[in-house]
Each structure stands twice: as C-alpha cells, then as structure tokens.
Write a protein that holds these residues in place. Structure first.
Motif, PDB file in Angstrom:
ATOM      1  N   MET A  24       0.823  -1.213   0.000  1.00 25.17           N
ATOM      2  CA  MET A  24       0.000   0.000   0.000  1.00 25.17           C
ATOM      3  C   MET A  24       0.864   1.273   0.000  1.00 25.17           C
ATOM      4  SD  MET A  24      -3.032  -0.697  -0.494  1.00 25.17           S
ATOM      5  CE  MET A  24      -2.845  -2.300  -1.264  1.00 25.17           C
ATOM      6  N   ALA A  25       2.005   1.224   0.672  1.00 25.17           N
ATOM      7  CA  ALA A  25       2.928   2.369   0.636  1.00 25.17           C
ATOM      8  C   ALA A  25       3.436   2.564  -0.786  1.00 25.17           C
ATOM      9  CB  ALA A  25       4.099   2.134   1.594  1.00 25.17           C
ATOM     10  N   TRP A  26       3.731   1.461  -1.454  1.00 26.20           N
ATOM     11  CA  TRP A  26       4.221   1.519  -2.843  1.00 26.20           C
ATOM     12  C   TRP A  26       3.138   2.041  -3.791  1.00 26.20           C
ATOM     13  CZ3 TRP A  26       3.029  -2.148  -6.970  1.00 26.20           C
ATOM     14  CH2 TRP A  26       3.797  -1.939  -8.119  1.00 26.20           C
ATOM     15  N   VAL A  27       1.911   1.539  -3.643  1.00 23.62           N
ATOM     16  CA  VAL A  27       0.798   1.981  -4.493  1.00 23.62           C
ATOM     17  C   VAL A  27       0.511   3.465  -4.279  1.00 23.62           C
ATOM     18  CG1 VAL A  27      -1.702   1.734  -4.905  1.00 23.62           C
ATOM     19  CG2 VAL A  27      -0.263  -0.307  -4.698  1.00 23.62           C
ATOM     20  N   THR A  28       0.520   3.895  -3.018  1.00 22.11           N
ATOM     21  CA  THR A  28       0.300   5.315  -2.701  1.00 22.11           C
ATOM     22  C   THR A  28       1.373   6.183  -3.348  1.00 22.11           C
ATOM     23  OG1 THR A  28      -0.661   4.668  -0.573  1.00 22.11           O
ATOM     24  CG2 THR A  28      -0.028   6.966  -0.821  1.00 22.11           C
ATOM     25  N   PHE A  29       2.624   5.694  -3.306  1.00 25.23           N
ATOM     26  CA  PHE A  29       3.731   6.425  -3.936  1.00 25.23           C
ATOM     27  C   PHE A  29       3.520   6.535  -5.448  1.00 25.23           C
ATOM     28  CE2 PHE A  29       7.899   6.347  -6.048  1.00 25.23           C
ATOM     29  CZ  PHE A  29       8.469   7.505  -5.521  1.00 25.23           C
ATOM     30  N   LEU A  30       3.074   5.452  -6.069  1.00 26.42           N
ATOM     31  CA  LEU A  30       2.849   5.442  -7.516  1.00 26.42           C
ATOM     32  C   LEU A  30       1.792   6.447  -7.948  1.00 26.42           C
ATOM     33  CD1 LEU A  30       2.812   1.643  -8.533  1.00 26.42           C
ATOM     34  CD2 LEU A  30       4.575   3.337  -9.028  1.00 26.42           C
ATOM     35  N   TYR A  31       0.725   6.561  -7.158  1.00 23.17           N
ATOM     36  CA  TYR A  31      -0.409   7.394  -7.549  1.00 23.17           C
ATOM     37  C   TYR A  31      -0.402   8.787  -6.909  1.00 23.17           C
ATOM     38  CZ  TYR A  31      -2.544   3.344  -9.791  1.00 23.17           C
ATOM     39  OH  TYR A  31      -2.802   2.291 -10.617  1.00 23.17           O
ATOM     40  N   ARG A  32       0.698   9.103  -6.228  1.00 17.55           N
ATOM     41  CA  ARG A  32       0.716  10.355  -5.453  1.00 17.55           C
ATOM     42  C   ARG A  32       0.472  11.584  -6.324  1.00 17.55           C
ATOM     43  NH1 ARG A  32       5.581   9.032  -6.990  1.00 17.55           N
ATOM     44  NH2 ARG A  32       7.231  10.574  -7.383  1.00 17.55           N
ATOM     45  N   GLY A  33       0.905  11.558  -7.599  1.00 19.31           N
ATOM     46  CA  GLY A  33       0.746  12.735  -8.436  1.00 19.31           C
ATOM     47  C   GLY A  33      -0.422  12.662  -9.396  1.00 19.31           C
ATOM     48  N   GLN A  34      -1.190  11.561  -9.331  1.00 14.51           N
ATOM     49  CA  GLN A  34      -2.243  11.349 -10.324  1.00 14.51           C
ATOM     50  C   GLN A  34      -3.651  11.604  -9.794  1.00 14.51           C
ATOM     51  OE1 GLN A  34      -1.854   7.645 -12.535  1.00 14.51           O
ATOM     52  NE2 GLN A  34       0.322   7.531 -12.021  1.00 14.51           N
ATOM     53  N   LEU A  35      -3.812  11.586  -8.490  1.00 16.69           N
ATOM     54  CA  LEU A  35      -5.148  11.737  -7.912  1.00 16.69           C
ATOM     55  C   LEU A  35      -5.320  13.138  -7.336  1.00 16.69           C
ATOM     56  CD1 LEU A  35      -5.395   8.262  -6.119  1.00 16.69           C
ATOM     57  CD2 LEU A  35      -6.475   8.928  -8.257  1.00 16.69           C
ATOM     58  N   HIS A  36      -6.128  13.926  -8.016  1.00 15.62           N
ATOM     59  CA  HIS A  36      -6.350  15.300  -7.561  1.00 15.62           C
ATOM     60  C   HIS A  36      -7.849  15.584  -7.466  1.00 15.62           C
ATOM     61  CE1 HIS A  36      -2.127  16.283  -8.016  1.00 15.62           C
ATOM     62  NE2 HIS A  36      -2.143  15.742  -9.226  1.00 15.62           N
ATOM     63  N   VAL A  37      -8.236  16.156  -6.353  1.00 16.20           N
ATOM     64  CA  VAL A  37      -9.633  16.573  -6.163  1.00 16.20           C
ATOM     65  C   VAL A  37      -9.624  18.058  -5.838  1.00 16.20           C
ATOM     66  CG1 VAL A  37     -11.723  16.291  -4.775  1.00 16.20           C
ATOM     67  CG2 VAL A  37     -10.320  14.292  -5.345  1.00 16.20           C
ATOM     68  N   SER A  38     -10.419  18.839  -6.555  1.00 18.65           N
ATOM     69  CA  SER A  38     -10.435  20.283  -6.330  1.00 18.65           C
ATOM     70  C   SER A  38     -11.080  20.617  -4.990  1.00 18.65           C
ATOM     71  CB  SER A  38     -11.207  20.986  -7.456  1.00 18.65           C
ATOM     72  OG  SER A  38     -12.584  20.669  -7.370  1.00 18.65           O
ATOM     73  N   THR A  39     -10.770  21.791  -4.499  1.00 18.19           N
ATOM     74  CA  THR A  39     -11.343  22.258  -3.224  1.00 18.19           C
ATOM     75  C   THR A  39     -12.861  22.326  -3.303  1.00 18.19           C
ATOM     76  OG1 THR A  39      -9.354  23.587  -2.902  1.00 18.19           O
ATOM     77  CG2 THR A  39     -11.229  24.083  -1.493  1.00 18.19           C
ATOM     78  N   GLU A  40     -13.374  22.729  -4.473  1.00 20.48           N
ATOM     79  CA  GLU A  40     -14.829  22.829  -4.663  1.00 20.48           C
ATOM     80  C   GLU A  40     -15.499  21.463  -4.548  1.00 20.48           C
ATOM     81  OE1 GLU A  40     -12.583  24.151  -6.749  1.00 20.48           O
ATOM     82  OE2 GLU A  40     -12.809  26.266  -6.164  1.00 20.48           O
ATOM     83  N   GLN A  41     -14.873  20.453  -5.178  1.00 23.63           N
ATOM     84  CA  GLN A  41     -15.444  19.092  -5.126  1.00 23.63           C
ATOM     85  C   GLN A  41     -15.418  18.542  -3.707  1.00 23.63           C
ATOM     86  OE1 GLN A  41     -12.839  17.434  -8.048  1.00 23.63           O
ATOM     87  NE2 GLN A  41     -14.347  17.556  -9.700  1.00 23.63           N
ATOM     88  N   ARG A  42     -14.328  18.796  -2.999  1.00 21.48           N
ATOM     89  CA  ARG A  42     -14.233  18.324  -1.615  1.00 21.48           C
ATOM     90  C   ARG A  42     -15.271  19.027  -0.734  1.00 21.48           C
ATOM     91  NH1 ARG A  42      -8.238  19.046   0.218  1.00 21.48           N
ATOM     92  NH2 ARG A  42      -9.227  18.630   2.223  1.00 21.48           N
TER      93      ARG A  42
END
Length: 428
Positions: free
Chosen positions: A188-206
């Motif tokens: 899970m640490a490795w998967v999180t590292f892989l996707y760290r720059g790919q998953l973005h949610v805007s402030t409005e969506q949050r």
C-alpha cells in the motif's frame, strides 16, 4: 498429440485473452469447447470434475445480494460516509478502501468482499470526479493480500486446512497474519507512492462532498432494512461456517434466495437476474475448462512431482521452490487445481522422510494466494472487479493491471521468502 493440442489451445486462448480484442468470456468458452473437440475433455468430466460450480454459484449468489442491496442506496451511504471521514482527500481514501478490503477479505473471503466494496468505489469516484481505476487496482491487491491471512480468506487456504487437521483457523492467523500485515503495509505504501501525483480533487469538489448528507441517498428504507439484515445474516453465516458445518456456497445461496423472497415486491426477479455479471460467470466456466485440460493431460501434476525431484528432499530448497513456483503459476492458471495437485505431493514428502511439513504448507499458501496479484486472471476477485469495471465503463486492460500487480506479487514473494526462511528454516 493430446499434450501438444492442450498446450496449443491453452496458449492461443491465453494470448487472445491478453490481447483483449475479443470478449474474454467468449475466448475462454471457445477454448474450453476446443478442449472438448480435441478429445482432451469429455463433457461429463468437464462439468463434474473441472468446472468449480461451488465458485460459480457462490459468485452468482453474492451478485444477487449486491444487486438488490444497491437499489436501496446503501452503498452510496457507506461511500459518502467514508469519504467524509477523510475529508474527500483521494490518497487517504485509497488507504481506507484498501484497509477495509483487506480486513473483509480475511474474515469473509476475497470474492464476497470485492463484490461489496467495488460499488462503493464507483460511487465515490463519480462524486469526486476522479478515475476509479487506481482504487479498483488497489482493491484487487488488498483483497488477495488480506485473503491470505486466514483459513477462510482464499480457497487454497481452505483446501490446505481441510487436508491437514492441525492447521486450524487460529494456526493460519498466527503463522500467516504477521507476514500478511507487513506485506499489506509495504504494497500500500508503494501503491500510494505510484499514484501520489495522479489523484487530484479540487477544493470545490471536496467542499461539495462535505456538504452532502449520506442519509439523503437512502432511496428505499424498507429495502435497506431487509438487504442489510440479510447481508448481516449471510456474513455471520460465513464467520460461523466451521461451527455450522455448512458450505459457504450453501450459506450464500440461502442468503440470496431469502433476500429475493423478502423483496419480490420491490425487485422483480427478472430484473435481478438481468443485473447479474453473466460475462464474468461464463469466463470462469471457460477458464475452469481450459485449466481442466492441463490437469487432464497431467501437466499440473508433473510440475508438482518435478519439484521434489529437483530439490532432492532438501526442506529449505523445497519450501522456496514451492513458494515461487506456486506463486508464478497462480498468476497464469487458477490456483485451485494447482493446490489440489500439490496437497497429495506434499503429503507424500512425509513418506519420503520429511518430518516437518509445516513450512511447505505455509509456502504453498503464501505462493498460491499472493500469486493471484500477478496477472488479471490470477484470482477470482481480479476477474470479478475487471468485469464490474467494464460494466461501469471504467475498464482497465490486462497490461494496466500487470504493471501494478506483477511488481506487487514479486515484492510479496521476496518478503515471504525471508519470512519463511528466518521463522521456520534458519535453524534446520
């Protein structure tokens, strides 16, 4: 001639499945029928010995439970509640879903767990307007890792536990639990590292997510009560299965039929059956026939016997070879027939002079279960998630999964090798 034909049919079918140019269920079933026409299998043998109807009916029953429950809004309620706990942040959410999947896979089984978790993933990713694929891949990895920890988490463990009397539920938890927990954290640490720059949610969506009230998504309260009650009963049945002495498939069937009976006014039987992932079920039928062909001509048995011949009875060498061979093969053929072939072979090792077989059982369990992460067809849960992803129009390819699953499987085998050596073999 039969041996050559069998290998040719299996390899050609497998290449077409990987290419994804044709529907994988169609390819697998055509390969199975080719085994019949080649004379490798006859219809009775295929249907009685090689197609695992327990798995097929278990899947069908759980699909019915999930399909009816989803109409109540239950999965949306859980999804929004989960997302709100991590304030809609995508990476913490990935870890929460993975942890939930791993825990569920250990104490239910990985097939049941992914059928319950994946609808939640689709709801969440749709709300946050992000790709579901990273979450689906993490769910698959977590389900196979979590299922390795207990006797009931994955079918190979159940088969080993039934064959060896002293390997109880607690024995699996004590011997495999620590290494599975460590592997889970590393992967899970490795998967999180892989996707760290790919998953973005805007402030409005949050912010929009935090403003949602999960209760607003509960569409039918009566259906919700009935569905959740039957799900709890079925889950309790799974947990108490060793005491009830009733097969998991029978418990799942009872749950599905009970829920259909209780909700027949809200959900027409025809509508429930239309929602079933029939493509996934037929893919399993074809896959069981393809692997059955390999078993029928003796290929799987020969691999198992060759292990002992190669290691000449040296326990550390045998344990490592079983771990890696079962792991690699489980990525390409269903692990159930391989484990079925290996159990009598390992028992035979005792006749040949080995006194302590436990390291071999743990090596087989770790290899067969963790090897399911190697490829998209390595485990039942992988195929189910891929089928649900296609239906939800969030598909991922064989290669997409291989890029994540292949390295994850190798990392798991390396950790397992050190664990088995230092816990069981170093003093031998």
């Amino acid at each position: 001639m039969a041996l050559v034909l069998t290998i040719l049919i299996f390899v050609v079918s497998y290449m077409f499945i990987i290419s994804e140019k044709y529907n994988r269920a169609l390819v697998a079933c055509l390969g199975g029928v080719a085994m019949l026409f080649a004379g490798v299998l006859d219809l009775n043998t295929a249907f009685i010995e090689h197609i695992d109807w327990h798995t097929i009916v278990l899947l069908l029953s759980m699909m019915i439970l999930v399909s009816i429950t989803s109409q109540s809004g239950f999965f949306e309620y859980v999804a929004i509640s989960l997302a709100r706990t991590v304030k809609g942040k995508p990476l913490p959410l990935l870890l929460v879903i993975s942890t939930l999947t791993a825990a569920g896979s250990a104490f239910l089984n990985n097939v049941t767990t992914v059928l319950l978790i994946v609808p939640i993933v689709f709801t969440l990713t749709k709300l946050l307007q992000i790709s579901a694929i990273p979450y689906l891949l993490a769910t698959i990895l977590a389900s196979n890792i979590g299922g390795t920890a207990t006797l009931i988490g994955d079918p190979p463990n159940l088969m080993i536990g039934q064959a060896v009397e002293h390997l109880t539920f607690n024995a699996f938890l004590v011997h495999l639990g620590p290494v599975v927990l460590f592997i889970f954290f590393v992967i899970m640490a490795w998967v999180t590292f892989l996707y760290r720059g790919q998953l973005h949610v805007s402030t409005e969506q949050r912010r929009a997510l935090m403003d949602l009230n999960p209760k607003d998504y509960l569409r039918n309260r009566d259906l919700l009560v009935k569905s959740v009650l039957v799900l709890i009963l079925t889950t309790t049945g799974f947990l108490l299965q060793p005491l009830l002495n009733v097969e998991l498939t029978s418990i799942a069937m009872a749950g599905a039929l009970l829920l259909m009976f209780l909700t027949h006014e809200e959900q027409q039987t025809e509508e429930v059956f239309q929602a079933i992932e029939w493509v996934t079920l037929f893919f399993f039928v074809g896959l069981f026939m393809l692997v059955g062909g390999l078993k029928e001509v003796g290929i799987i048995d020969q691999i198992a016997v060759s292990i002992f011949a190669y290691t000449e009875g040296d326990l550390p060498k045998t344990a490592m070879l079983i771990l890696w061979v079962s792991g690699v093969l489980s990525g390409f053929v269903d692990n159930i027939p391989f484990v079925a072939a290996m159990i009598p072979v390992i028992l035979e090792f005792q006749e040949l002079g080995m006194t302590n077989l436990d390291p071999l059982w743990w090596a087989l369990a770790l290899g067969a279960c963790l090897g399911g992460n190697g490829t998209l067809i390595g485990a039942s849960s992988n195929v189910i998630v891929a089928g649900m992803a296609v239906k939800a129009r969030q598909p991922f390819s064989y290669v997409d999964f291989l890029k994540i699953g292949g390295p994850a499987a190798i990392i798991s085998f390396v950790i397992s090798s050190f664990y088995i050596y230092f816990r069981y073999l170093i003093h031998m």
